[in-house]
Design an enzyme around this catalytic site. Structure first.
Site, mmCIF file in Angstrom:
data_model
loop_
_atom_site.group_PDB
_atom_site.id
_atom_site.type_symbol
_atom_site.label_atom_id
_atom_site.label_comp_id
_atom_site.label_asym_id
_atom_site.label_seq_id
_atom_site.Cartn_x
_atom_site.Cartn_y
_atom_site.Cartn_z
ATOM 1 N N GLU A 51 6.511 -26.384 18.682
ATOM 2 C CA GLU A 51 5.554 -25.573 17.421
ATOM 3 C C GLU A 51 3.891 -25.145 17.736
ATOM 4 O O GLU A 51 3.903 -24.270 17.333
ATOM 5 C CB GLU A 51 5.503 -27.140 16.684
ATOM 6 C CG GLU A 51 3.860 -26.790 15.643
ATOM 7 C CD GLU A 51 3.847 -28.420 14.839
ATOM 8 O OE1 GLU A 51 4.159 -29.315 15.473
ATOM 9 O OE2 GLU A 51 2.488 -28.022 13.953
ATOM 10 N N TYR A 64 0.886 -1.335 0.335
ATOM 11 C CA TYR A 64 -0.286 0.053 0.247
ATOM 12 C C TYR A 64 0.644 1.353 -0.297
ATOM 13 O O TYR A 64 0.822 2.727 -0.635
ATOM 14 C CB TYR A 64 -0.968 -0.379 1.577
ATOM 15 C CG TYR A 64 -2.274 -1.122 1.006
ATOM 16 C CD1 TYR A 64 -3.241 -0.872 0.138
ATOM 17 C CD2 TYR A 64 -2.304 -2.433 1.965
ATOM 18 C CE1 TYR A 64 -4.403 -1.498 -0.073
ATOM 19 C CE2 TYR A 64 -3.301 -2.566 1.388
ATOM 20 C CZ TYR A 64 -4.295 -2.580 0.609
ATOM 21 O OH TYR A 64 -4.716 -3.283 0.778
ATOM 22 N N ASP A 109 4.595 -31.619 16.641
ATOM 23 C CA ASP A 109 3.593 -32.943 16.787
ATOM 24 C C ASP A 109 4.457 -33.264 15.728
ATOM 25 O O ASP A 109 5.204 -34.405 14.354
ATOM 26 C CB ASP A 109 2.828 -32.014 15.614
ATOM 27 C CG ASP A 109 1.709 -31.448 16.113
ATOM 28 O OD1 ASP A 109 1.108 -31.783 18.006
ATOM 29 O OD2 ASP A 109 0.101 -31.264 16.385
#
Length: 365
Positions: free
Chosen positions: A199, A106, A251
């Site tokens: 994580e 922008y 995980d």
């Protein structure tokens, strides 16, 4: 604290970035004064020019170069956009302002510099990174905050209005967000002897509640999924400047493995940069073999998960014995597990039993 002499001090780094950006613009002026069409030459980021380097332990760019030349009508727009990006970056650094990729898109309109969309402005900023060798974070362009820190590390701010002020990373019970002011800070005092990168936010909070930072003398770093580049750079600084080993917990699935690998060896998209990897960091699990050994609650691997595992098998970063063993086990059991699965044995089992076992094994490795 054993703090190495380093050139990464915020002030020195900013001075070097500004000097190199001025040199970048000065070379263009010199070409014009010599009656030449200005041009910029930089390494190609095409897939054919990206290689995995066992020596650097990350993807790097090869010898092929590309040239943007104002003489070529097809190059004029990206060339001009790149020169503007260099100017805007110098303004940010000189005035000690920060921005985001969206903000850059922008902001260009205020200078009557148009981009078709944000991906185009993102790509031009990556061109500037490639041409100068600096990361966009060096230009004070940062991602949205989503990572956090917790532990006995004290930082000293360098941002305007806060210069010299210090903050300990245990100051907030939810952790301190890893925003631009923390990323650009100096390490003032450190009492941690390791970093544990996590994580997921749920486990990060559990570790704080269970005083993991005290029990294991660790600085906890929330990656919040795939770690943002600023977080990866900060992990690199903790490892290189403070000599802290970095252990990563994710995980137990191919996506968690890759989160750890990107921290360790980076990504092909960042082959043009250095300082975003921590090659000596270690992945601590959840392993596929943990799913078997700890009899964890699981979900079945999806077809997408299995496809991803076969992709990782071919990836040169996954040639180590640990990675090959775990990929093979995932494909054999066809199951995955989240970090929270250890809660089947009680809320504190992961801290009381799993974490110390893993840390001991990784420290001895």
């Amino acid at each position: 604290m054993t703090k190495k002499e380093t050139e990464s001090s915020s002030k020195k780094r900013s001075e070097k970035v500004l000097k190199d950006l001025r040199d970048f613009g000065g070379e263009l002026y010199d070409q014009i004064e010599k009656g030449q069409f200005p041009s910029v030459e930089m390494p190609s980021r095409s897939t054919e020019n990206i290689y995995y380097s066992p020596d650097e332990r990350q993807y790097i760019l090869g010898d092929r170069n590309v040239k943007r030349n104002a003489r070529n009508i097809r190059h004029i727009k990206p060339f001009t956009q790149m020169v503007w990006a260099g100017f805007f970056a110098s303004e940010l650094v000189k005035n000690r302002k920060t921005s985001t990729l969206r903000d850059v898109y922008y902001s260009a309109q205020a200078y009557e510099m148009t981009f078709k969309d944000q991906p185009e402005s993102n790509n031009i900023l990556t061109d500037l990174e490639t041409a100068t060798g600096f990361a966009r974070e060096d230009f004070n362009v940062y991602p949205e905050e989503r990572s956090a820190l917790f532990g006995d590390l004290t930082i000293e701010y360098t941002v305007p209005g806060y210069e010299g002020k210090k903050l300990n990373m245990t100051s907030h019970p939810d952790g301190v967000m890893l925003g631009p002011s923390v990323v650009s800070s100096e390490f003032a005092q450190n009492k941690c002897d390791k970093v544990i990168a996590i994580e997921k936010g749920g486990l990060f909070t559990r570790f704080i509640e269970e005083r993991v930072h005290e029990k294991f003398n660790a600085l906890l770093v929330l990656c919040a999924g795939q770690a943002p580049r600023a977080t990866r750079h900060y992990l690199n600084r903790l490892n290189q400047e403070l000599d802290l080993p970095v252990y990563i917990f994710t995980d137990g699935d191919p996506w968690g493995m890759h989160i750890a690998m990107v921290i360790i060896s980076g990504s092909a998209n960042a082959a043009h940069l250095r300082g975003l990897t921590t090659p000596d960091a270690k992945w601590g699990g959840v392993y596929a073999t943990d799913i078997v050994d700890y009899k964890l609650p699981t979900d079945p691997l999806t077809d997408v998960d299995i496809k991803r595992l076969h992709e990782l098998e071919k990836d040169p970063r996954y040639k180590g014995e640990l990675w090959k063993r775990e990929i093979k086990t995932f494909l054999k059991i066809k199951k995955k597990a989240e970090q929270e699965a250890f809660s089947r044995y009680g809320l504190t089992y992961i801290v009381d039993e799993y974490l110390p076992t893993k840390l001991e094994a990784m420290a001895a490795d």
